[in-house]
Design a protein around this motif. Structure first.
Motif, PDB file in Angstrom:
ATOM      1  N   THR A 196       0.845  -1.194   0.000  1.00  0.00           N
ATOM      2  CA  THR A 196       0.000   0.000   0.000  1.00  0.00           C
ATOM      3  C   THR A 196       0.884   1.249   0.000  1.00  0.00           C
ATOM      4  OG1 THR A 196      -0.139   0.036   2.420  1.00  0.00           O
ATOM      5  CG2 THR A 196      -1.855  -1.181   1.261  1.00  0.00           C
ATOM      6  N   THR A 197       0.284   2.374  -0.408  1.00  0.00           N
ATOM      7  CA  THR A 197       1.021   3.648  -0.362  1.00  0.00           C
ATOM      8  C   THR A 197       0.183   4.644   0.440  1.00  0.00           C
ATOM      9  OG1 THR A 197       0.044   4.127  -2.510  1.00  0.00           O
ATOM     10  CG2 THR A 197       2.331   3.484  -2.510  1.00  0.00           C
ATOM     11  N   ALA A 198       0.870   5.493   1.168  1.00  0.00           N
ATOM     12  CA  ALA A 198       0.165   6.490   1.991  1.00  0.00           C
ATOM     13  C   ALA A 198      -0.500   7.515   1.090  1.00  0.00           C
ATOM     14  CB  ALA A 198       1.158   7.164   2.916  1.00  0.00           C
ATOM     15  N   LYS A 199      -1.535   8.161   1.595  1.00  0.00           N
ATOM     16  CA  LYS A 199      -2.238   9.186   0.835  1.00  0.00           C
ATOM     17  C   LYS A 199      -1.249  10.269   0.403  1.00  0.00           C
ATOM     18  CE  LYS A 199      -6.562  11.581   1.142  1.00  0.00           C
ATOM     19  NZ  LYS A 199      -7.037  12.685   1.913  1.00  0.00           N
ATOM     20  N   GLY A 200      -1.293  10.647  -0.843  1.00  0.00           N
ATOM     21  CA  GLY A 200      -0.391  11.712  -1.319  1.00  0.00           C
ATOM     22  C   GLY A 200       0.985  11.209  -1.739  1.00  0.00           C
ATOM     23  N   SER A 201       1.249   9.898  -1.566  1.00  0.00           N
ATOM     24  CA  SER A 201       2.549   9.351  -1.972  1.00  0.00           C
ATOM     25  C   SER A 201       2.387   8.515  -3.233  1.00  0.00           C
ATOM     26  CB  SER A 201       3.108   8.423  -0.893  1.00  0.00           C
ATOM     27  OG  SER A 201       3.579   9.154   0.193  1.00  0.00           O
ATOM     28  N   ALA A 260      13.597  -5.222   5.062  1.00  0.00           N
ATOM     29  CA  ALA A 260      13.090  -4.331   6.123  1.00  0.00           C
ATOM     30  C   ALA A 260      11.717  -4.820   6.588  1.00  0.00           C
ATOM     31  CB  ALA A 260      12.999  -2.906   5.598  1.00  0.00           C
ATOM     32  N   ARG A 261      10.907  -5.277   5.621  1.00  0.00           N
ATOM     33  CA  ARG A 261       9.577  -5.781   5.984  1.00  0.00           C
ATOM     34  C   ARG A 261       9.697  -6.995   6.912  1.00  0.00           C
ATOM     35  NH1 ARG A 261       5.948  -9.209   1.839  1.00  0.00           N
ATOM     36  NH2 ARG A 261       4.103  -9.546   3.127  1.00  0.00           N
ATOM     37  N   ILE A 262      10.624  -7.902   6.586  1.00  0.00           N
ATOM     38  CA  ILE A 262      10.802  -9.104   7.424  1.00  0.00           C
ATOM     39  C   ILE A 262      11.202  -8.678   8.842  1.00  0.00           C
ATOM     40  CG2 ILE A 262      12.214 -11.187   7.769  1.00  0.00           C
ATOM     41  CD1 ILE A 262      12.385 -11.418   4.678  1.00  0.00           C
ATOM     42  N   MET A 272       9.295   3.432   4.596  1.00  0.00           N
ATOM     43  CA  MET A 272       8.282   2.370   4.550  1.00  0.00           C
ATOM     44  C   MET A 272       8.009   1.883   5.962  1.00  0.00           C
ATOM     45  SD  MET A 272      10.187  -1.123   3.686  1.00  0.00           S
ATOM     46  CE  MET A 272       8.956  -1.891   4.698  1.00  0.00           C
ATOM     47  N   GLU A 273       6.830   1.348   6.140  1.00  0.00           N
ATOM     48  CA  GLU A 273       6.436   0.791   7.441  1.00  0.00           C
ATOM     49  C   GLU A 273       5.528  -0.400   7.160  1.00  0.00           C
ATOM     50  OE1 GLU A 273       4.017   3.653   9.538  1.00  0.00           O
ATOM     51  OE2 GLU A 273       2.873   4.115   7.733  1.00  0.00           O
ATOM     52  N   ILE A 274       5.013  -1.019   8.211  1.00  0.00           N
ATOM     53  CA  ILE A 274       4.081  -2.136   8.010  1.00  0.00           C
ATOM     54  C   ILE A 274       2.653  -1.601   8.047  1.00  0.00           C
ATOM     55  CG2 ILE A 274       3.218  -4.290   9.035  1.00  0.00           C
ATOM     56  CD1 ILE A 274       6.015  -4.522   7.709  1.00  0.00           C
ATOM     57  N   ASP A 275       1.860  -2.024   7.078  1.00  0.00           N
ATOM     58  CA  ASP A 275       0.438  -1.691   7.077  1.00  0.00           C
ATOM     59  C   ASP A 275      -0.277  -2.773   7.873  1.00  0.00           C
ATOM     60  OD1 ASP A 275      -2.219  -1.226   6.561  1.00  0.00           O
ATOM     61  OD2 ASP A 275      -1.834  -0.487   4.531  1.00  0.00           O
ATOM     62  N   GLU A 276      -0.623  -2.458   9.103  1.00  0.00           N
ATOM     63  CA  GLU A 276      -1.194  -3.479   9.996  1.00  0.00           C
ATOM     64  C   GLU A 276      -2.584  -3.924   9.538  1.00  0.00           C
ATOM     65  OE1 GLU A 276       0.565  -4.887  12.176  1.00  0.00           O
ATOM     66  OE2 GLU A 276       2.202  -3.476  12.624  1.00  0.00           O
ATOM     67  N   ASN A 277      -3.182  -3.180   8.593  1.00  0.00           N
ATOM     68  CA  ASN A 277      -4.556  -3.525   8.168  1.00  0.00           C
ATOM     69  C   ASN A 277      -4.608  -4.445   6.955  1.00  0.00           C
ATOM     70  OD1 ASN A 277      -5.653  -1.799  10.120  1.00  0.00           O
ATOM     71  ND2 ASN A 277      -5.099  -0.057   8.795  1.00  0.00           N
ATOM     72  N   VAL A 278      -3.469  -4.686   6.315  1.00  0.00           N
ATOM     73  CA  VAL A 278      -3.493  -5.484   5.077  1.00  0.00           C
ATOM     74  C   VAL A 278      -2.482  -6.627   5.184  1.00  0.00           C
ATOM     75  CG1 VAL A 278      -3.270  -5.405   2.558  1.00  0.00           C
ATOM     76  CG2 VAL A 278      -4.028  -3.370   3.785  1.00  0.00           C
ATOM     77  N   SER A 328       3.907  -4.122   3.229  1.00  0.00           N
ATOM     78  CA  SER A 328       4.630  -2.841   3.342  1.00  0.00           C
ATOM     79  C   SER A 328       3.725  -1.695   2.925  1.00  0.00           C
ATOM     80  CB  SER A 328       5.845  -2.835   2.406  1.00  0.00           C
ATOM     81  OG  SER A 328       6.682  -3.913   2.692  1.00  0.00           O
ATOM     82  N   LYS A 329       3.932  -0.560   3.594  1.00  0.00           N
ATOM     83  CA  LYS A 329       3.230   0.671   3.214  1.00  0.00           C
ATOM     84  C   LYS A 329       4.281   1.741   2.951  1.00  0.00           C
ATOM     85  CE  LYS A 329      -0.232   3.882   4.911  1.00  0.00           C
ATOM     86  NZ  LYS A 329      -1.250   4.082   5.958  1.00  0.00           N
TER      87      LYS A 329
END
Ligand SMILES: Cc1cc2nc3c(=O)[nH]c(=O)nc-3n(C[C@H](O)[C@H](O)[C@H](O)COP(=O)(O)OP(=O)(O)OC[C@H]3O[C@@H](n4cnc5c(N)ncnc54)[C@H](O)[C@@H]3O)c2cc1C
Ligand code: SF4
Length: 559
Positions: free
Chosen positions: A86-91, A294-296, A426-432, A441-442
């Motif tokens: 996923t990508t953050a809004k505006g990115s 990084a995600r792992i 990047m960070e983890i998208d806890e919702n997906v 990853s988000k």
């Protein structure tokens, strides 16, 4: 799987993972390699002699095959089925992944330029970003060894942007193309040099790989092994030692750690059966690509590592950088209707324009901090026509226009350095979660004014070079429009950066995480900066150097 008694476990079989596996198995260590993609053999599967006319849509790219029907990426692209991000809004960020043995090395452009002291110590010169935790001299011999092993063609140019390779390391470059020579002459009038590109393509036979015979676009894969990909070089050579075991379709979910901060192994999903497996190892090397490693780590939380493994600095996922990209092209009148002949040499550019502005930077004459280079596209571009679609008319007249235009277009692809900024990470998208139940990853991404000014400068320079050759160029687009989207250049780096302080970085100079001494990262995540030079040669060089260091630590009984 029968007992294999591996000591070391490597995640990922692309540039970093295959080099780590090769180096360690050659030094006598048993390595188990887990690869999320399917098995792939370029010798059997590369469509070397297939023509576009035989393919659906004349071989054009589409949603499933982003770089064309015959592209070597048999599984992967901007979107990977079952593995969203996923990508953050505006990115705007695009993440190109290959899910196959050899990863993205089956397909990459193979441009292979050394970083220099300017590149490793950028912060010391202009105060931006971060320095690397070593000097160029430390890594120069490892560049030599990597270039020799991989097989890089090119020359020592003496330019300050291109540190020399040791004598005899480089293979001879292919002859420049006629349009490239015209561009070189035009650039020279501006005091800018065009020189042979360094590319991971053999122009002389090596080991059991053959020299390039100019067969097909290298992105289709190279069944003769001339174009470097780990599946025809490092992986078979490592297998031949008897010390390498590979499990494909093995998607690593997390790294396991005990209460003493020692990593004990990994958990992976067998994608075929969807069953979960735990494998132990004394040493774990993550080389799943910068954002995947990084995600792992971020998905490997533990009571003692609540922000994710190896993340006491809070830097895992941060400092996400891509290369800047922009393009300008035109038709050169002198090339119209030129005679046809065989343009020998591999299918990448034979000449390129390295960054020429180090002195101008030092004198404060430029309004942006870091450099860029131009990759030149030109030539007859077989098997396509390379002719723009602006022709008008019918029959003989139309055919004549196309014939005259064939081979008369040239293009400049700019690749430049991006500096890290707080809005790109990047960070983890806890919702997906992906199909395997792993949180995805988000991405957050933003170019800064520094990159936009660099693009503006690059477009103006390319325009001058083209106009010197009589090309007509319309008004240049604004840099905000011309610059590539984040991730589009496919040089994403920095998400587990190395440094000399555990407060500001994730690993030390050996790719060893500060928090767990038996956990290493060997992909572009460890890059402290993202010089304009394409990243893969440096990924492999660091993987070779750092795996050799691991072997020494094992010998000393430290690891
Ligand atoms: C079109 C294109 C052109 C390019 N051109 C150039 C160029 O000219 N020069 C250059 O320097 N670079 C270029 N690159 C970039 C280059 O391909 C990458 O920098 C390089 O392949 C990165 O190596 P890597 O080992 O980090 O990752 P990869 O090559 O991506 O390999 C990572 C491997 O890890 C596997 N993996 C991922 N996650 C997991 C998991 N959870 N468990 C198990 N396995 C996993 C993947 O399936 C993959 O096989 C290009 C890339 C593309 C796509
Ligand atoms: S041009 Fe040369 S290196 Fe590229 S795929 Fe063809 S034979 Fe291999």
């Amino acid at each position: 799987m029968p007992a294999f008694n591996h000591k070391i476990l490597v995640v990922g079989s692309g540039a970093g993972g295959a080099m780590a596996a090769y180096t360690l198995t050659k030094l006598g260590h048993k390595v188990l390699l887990l690869e999320a993609g399917r098995d792939y053999d370029p010798k059997k599967e590369s469509p070397m002699f297939r023509r576009n006319s035989e393919a659906p849509l004349m071989g054009a790219g589409n949603k499933d095959k982003n770089f064309g029907f015959y592209d070597a990426t048999v599984d992967g692209g901007w979107q990977v089925p079952d593995e969203p991000y996923t990508t953050a809004k505006g990115s705007d960020f695009y993440w190109w992944r290959a899910r196959m043995l050899g990863g993205r090395t089956n397909h990459w452009g193979r441009y292979s330029l050394r970083f220099s002291e300017h590149d490793f110590k950028g912060k010391s010169q202009d105060g931006h970003g971060a320095d690397w935790p070593f000097v160029y001299e430390d890594i120069a011999p490892w560049y030599d060894k990597t270039e020799e092993l991989v097989g890089i063609c090119g020359t020592n140019t003496g330019l300050d942007d291109m540190p020399p390779s040791a004598p005899g390391v480089l293979q001879p470059p292919p002859t420049p193309r006629v349009p490239e020579l015209l561009i070189a002459a035009s650039a020279k009038k501006l005091g800018i040099a065009a020189v042979p590109m360094h590319r991971a393509v053999l122009t002389r036979n090596k080991d059991d790989r053959m020299a390039c015979f100019y067969a097909t676009p290298c992105g289709h894969g190279c069944s003769i092994g001339a174009a470097f990909q780990t599946t025809t070089s490092l992986l078979p050579m490592a297998k031949a030692t008897g010390n390498l075991e590979i499990i494909t379709d093995a998607m690593v979910k997390s790294v396991a750690v005990n209460d003493d901060g020692k990593v004990t192994g990994v958990t992976y999903i067998d994608k075929k059966s969807t069953s979960e497996h735990v494998v132990s190892a004394d040493i774990v090397i993550l080389a799943a690509s910068a954002c995947e490693s990084a995600r792992i780590l971020l998905n490997s939380k533990h009571t003692k590592h609540p922000k994710g493994l190896a993340n006491s600095s809070g830097q895992v996922g941060k400092n996400l950088m891509d290369s800047t990209g922009a393009w300008l092209g035109a038709q050169i009148p002198a090339l119209k209707g030129r005679p046809r002949y065989n343009e020998d040499g591999h299918t990448g550019n034979h000449l390129f324009i390295p960054w020429w502005g180090h002195q101008a930077h030092a004198k404060g004459e430029l309004n942006f901090p870091r450099g860029y280079h131009f990759e030149i596209s030109s030539g007859f571009n077989q098997p396509g026509s390379g002719v723009s679609g602006d022709k008008r008319g019918y029959g003989v007249e139309l055919k004549q226009q196309v014939r005259d235009a064939y081979g008369s277009y040239v293009g400049f692809a700019l690749r430049g350095e991006m500096l890290p900024n707080d809005d790109s990470y990047m960070e983890i998208d806890e919702n997906v979660k992906d199909k395997w139940g792993i949180p995805v990853s988000k991405f957050h991404f933003k170019w800064s004014d520094r990159e936009l000014k660099q693009i503006e400068h690059g477009l103006k320079t390319a325009k001058k070079i083209l106009e010197n050759l009589g090309a007509k160029i319309d008004k240049l687009p604004p840099a905000e429009k011309a610059i590539s989207k984040g991730g589009e250049i496919i040089h994403e780096v920095g998400t587990t950066r190395m440094g000399s302080s555990r407060k500001e970085s994730v690993t030390n100079q050996w790719g060893q995480t500060w928090d767990c001494d038996n956990l290493f990262v060997m992909d572009a995540g460890v890059f402290a900066s993202n010089p304009h030079k394409n990243c893969t040669l440096t990924i492999m060089t660091l993987a070779m150097r750092n795996s050799t260091w691991i072997a020494k630590q094992i010998e000393k009984g430290v690891l």
